[in-house]
Enzyme design. Structure first.
Site, PDB file in Angstrom:
ATOM      1  N   HIS A  25       0.860  -1.138  -0.113  1.00 23.13           N
ATOM      2  CA  HIS A  25      -0.072  -0.113  -0.022  1.00 23.13           C
ATOM      3  C   HIS A  25       0.994   1.140   0.104  1.00 23.13           C
ATOM      4  O   HIS A  25       2.012   1.159   0.288  1.00 23.13           O
ATOM      5  CB  HIS A  25      -0.832  -0.073   1.391  1.00 23.13           C
ATOM      6  CG  HIS A  25      -0.355   0.354   2.286  1.00 23.13           C
ATOM      7  ND1 HIS A  25       0.025   1.638   3.114  1.00 23.13           N
ATOM      8  CD2 HIS A  25       0.274  -0.538   3.341  1.00 23.13           C
ATOM      9  CE1 HIS A  25       0.564   1.476   4.235  1.00 23.13           C
ATOM     10  NE2 HIS A  25       0.972   0.091   4.577  1.00 23.13           N
ATOM     11  N   CYS A  26       0.357   2.387  -0.599  1.00 27.54           N
ATOM     12  CA  CYS A  26       0.926   3.887  -0.261  1.00 27.54           C
ATOM     13  C   CYS A  26       0.008   4.576   0.651  1.00 27.54           C
ATOM     14  O   CYS A  26      -0.465   4.014   1.512  1.00 27.54           O
ATOM     15  CB  CYS A  26       1.026   4.294  -1.896  1.00 27.54           C
ATOM     16  SG  CYS A  26      -0.349   4.462  -2.609  1.00 27.54           S
ATOM     17  N   ALA A  27       0.162   5.732   0.321  1.00 24.01           N
ATOM     18  CA  ALA A  27      -0.654   6.817   1.385  1.00 24.01           C
ATOM     19  C   ALA A  27      -1.981   6.769   1.287  1.00 24.01           C
ATOM     20  O   ALA A  27      -2.740   6.721   2.495  1.00 24.01           O
ATOM     21  CB  ALA A  27      -0.257   8.272   0.939  1.00 24.01           C
ATOM     22  N   ARG A  29      -3.831   3.944  -1.288  1.00 23.58           N
ATOM     23  CA  ARG A  29      -4.121   3.054  -2.281  1.00 23.58           C
ATOM     24  C   ARG A  29      -3.721   1.685  -1.903  1.00 23.58           C
ATOM     25  O   ARG A  29      -2.293   1.372  -1.328  1.00 23.58           O
ATOM     26  CB  ARG A  29      -3.730   3.247  -3.690  1.00 23.58           C
ATOM     27  CG  ARG A  29      -4.033   4.577  -4.181  1.00 23.58           C
ATOM     28  CD  ARG A  29      -3.454   4.781  -5.603  1.00 23.58           C
ATOM     29  NE  ARG A  29      -3.311   6.295  -6.153  1.00 23.58           N
ATOM     30  CZ  ARG A  29      -3.296   6.676  -7.187  1.00 23.58           C
ATOM     31  NH1 ARG A  29      -3.002   5.414  -8.230  1.00 23.58           N
ATOM     32  NH2 ARG A  29      -3.152   7.747  -7.433  1.00 23.58           N
TER      33      ARG A  29
END
Length: 456
Positions: A25-27, A29
């Site tokens: 995951h990112c910030a 998504r």
């Protein structure tokens, strides 16, 4: 939000935990890949009201969750018992089937993503220091200033050590050995003699020295080579010698090679990048800023910002200032204007709710995915408002030569970092106001026109 319920719904829509191959995951998504693409129910994901959007980028899937992505990610891992099901969250051989661009973007993302919140935090600290110094509240000679400045500059200064860890991990090598290699080239006694351009020698071999502080490219190249070196040693050394000899030989080999080869090569690449950047920005800063104001939000949508971010950081570290980070954020503020217009004028109650929450998140922290996927993707006309608002803000940035001195996100929380460039901060606020206003006005006019067309 019931994170466990969302986790169960996501796993069900993608074919169950057995079908999940990789999850990160990112910030905002969730990013994942699957074993069997035919088992994914895209309609179920798109129609889930707790999910802001779903993206299929050539088999690299993204589910837009928003600021609570970490909680959903943790819930999926707990619900699915992913370790037991064989799911991977590191680089795997199956990734070789992906395109070169997809693999490159995934690699850069994995290396840099852990440091994005810390980069933003560093920028805020440096901005607050600048404000305090400009108002005479803090002396540059005081221990307080020196301590706070160390907090703000620590990440970028020691980036080679931290990047060595995540890069080695991504390339499948021992990250602790990688970090030790990075630490060796940053050791005070060594960095003290590595004055860029000076001739120094190792075992009688002369080379042109460079200072590795604030650099990103040389250490990534070094860790890529280190990963193959470690694999070679594991293949040809007796297993009984692996424990001691692999770390020993890796450090003895890679530190000198980084100093004498990968440093100068990476510095050469960085020089080319800087020259191209200066050519584009010096040629016509207004056009340069307008282009970033319009396009950078779409670059983020496509995930290509992982190509641009290392270049921006390198320029910022080398020159102490950077233009595209300021102009590139104008699309974010245009989205804020769109969300405000939808919140005030739209007739659909659900859209107003989405706009309210999306606009608030964007205003505070600069996170744009809720507006992009929750509003713009559902009415493609709004992309015109996004382009116009971004272009207007970019134009103001170019006209007044707006730059940043520290990495920062947009939004209220990130404003102190932009305030570090105190000479242009007022103009930056004008650019923000311009983007929001044009995005807001264009959205209102587009909705009015659509309403007239519907009424015939």
């Amino acid at each position: 939000m019931d994170y466990q319920k969302v986790a169960s719904e996501v796993l069900d829509a993608i074919g169950g935990k057995e079908n999940l191959e990789e999850l990160t995951h990112c910030a905002t998504r969730l990013r994942f890949s699957v074993n069997d693409k035919s088992k994914i129910n895209e309609e179920k994901l798109k129609n889930n009201t707790k999910i802001l959007g779903f993206v299929n980028n050539n088999g690299n899937y993204q589910i837009i969750i928003g600021p609570s992505v970490q909680d959903v990610y943790n819930a999926i891992r707990n619900t699915g018992d992913l370790e037991a099901s064989g799911t991977k969250n590191i680089h795997t051989d199956e990734a070789e089937k992906k395109s070169i661009l997809d693999r490159f973007l995934a690699t850069i993302s994995a290396i840099f993503t852990p440091y994005i919140p810390i980069l933003a935090t560093s920028g805020i600290i440096l901005g607050l220091i600048a404000i305090a110094t400009n108002f005479g509240w803090l002396s540059e000679e005081s221990p307080t200033y020196i301590t706070l400045n160390a907090m703000g500059n620590a990440l970028l200064y020691f980036f080679p050590i931290l990047l060595a860890f995540t890069a080695a991990k991504r390339f499948g090598a021992n990250p602790f050995v990688g970090a030790t290699i990075g630490a060796a080239i940053m050791h005070p006694s060594l960095s003290g003699i590595l004055v860029s351009g000076e001739n120094v020698s190792f075992l009688g071999i002369s080379y042109s020295a460079m200072n590795f502080a604030n650099t990103v490219i040389p250490i990534i190249i070094a860790m890529w080579v280190f990963s193959y070196t470690e694999k070679f040693l594991r293949t040809y050394l007796p297993k009984v010698l692996h424990f001691m000899l692999i770390p020993l030989l890796s450090i003895l080999l890679m530190v000198p090679l980084t100093l004498m080869v990968f440093g100068p090569v990476g510095n050469l690449f960085a020089g080319w990048i800087a020259a191209l950047y200066r050519f584009l920005s010096d040629g016509n800063l207004i056009v340069f800023s307008v282009v970033f104001g319009v396009l950078f939000i779409f670059v983020i949508m496509l995930g290509l910002h992982w190509v641009v971010l290392p270049l921006q950081l390198q320029i910022l570290a080398e020159q102490g200032m950077e233009y595209s980070l300021a102009a590139g954020g104008m699309g974010n503020y245009a989205l804020l204007g769109i969300a405000l217009a939808v919140l005030i004028f739209h007739k659909d109650k659900k859209m107003k709710e989405v706009a309210g929450s999306a606009g608030f998140v964007n205003l505070i922290s600069g996170i744009t995915e809720p507006t992009l996927y929750g509003i713009c993707m559902k009415n493609k006309r709004y992309f015109l408002a996004l382009i116009l608002g971004g272009a207007t803000g970019g134009l103001v940035c170019g006209v007044f030569g707006i730059y940043v001195k520290a990495f920062a996100f947009t939004g209220v929380i990130g404003l102190p970092a932009f305030a570090a460039a105190s000479e242009v901060f007022v103009y930056y606020l004008i650019a923000i106001f311009s983007s929001i206003t044009v995005g807001f006005a264009a959205t209102y006019l587009l909705d009015r026109r659509q309403k007239k067309e519907s009424n015939g």
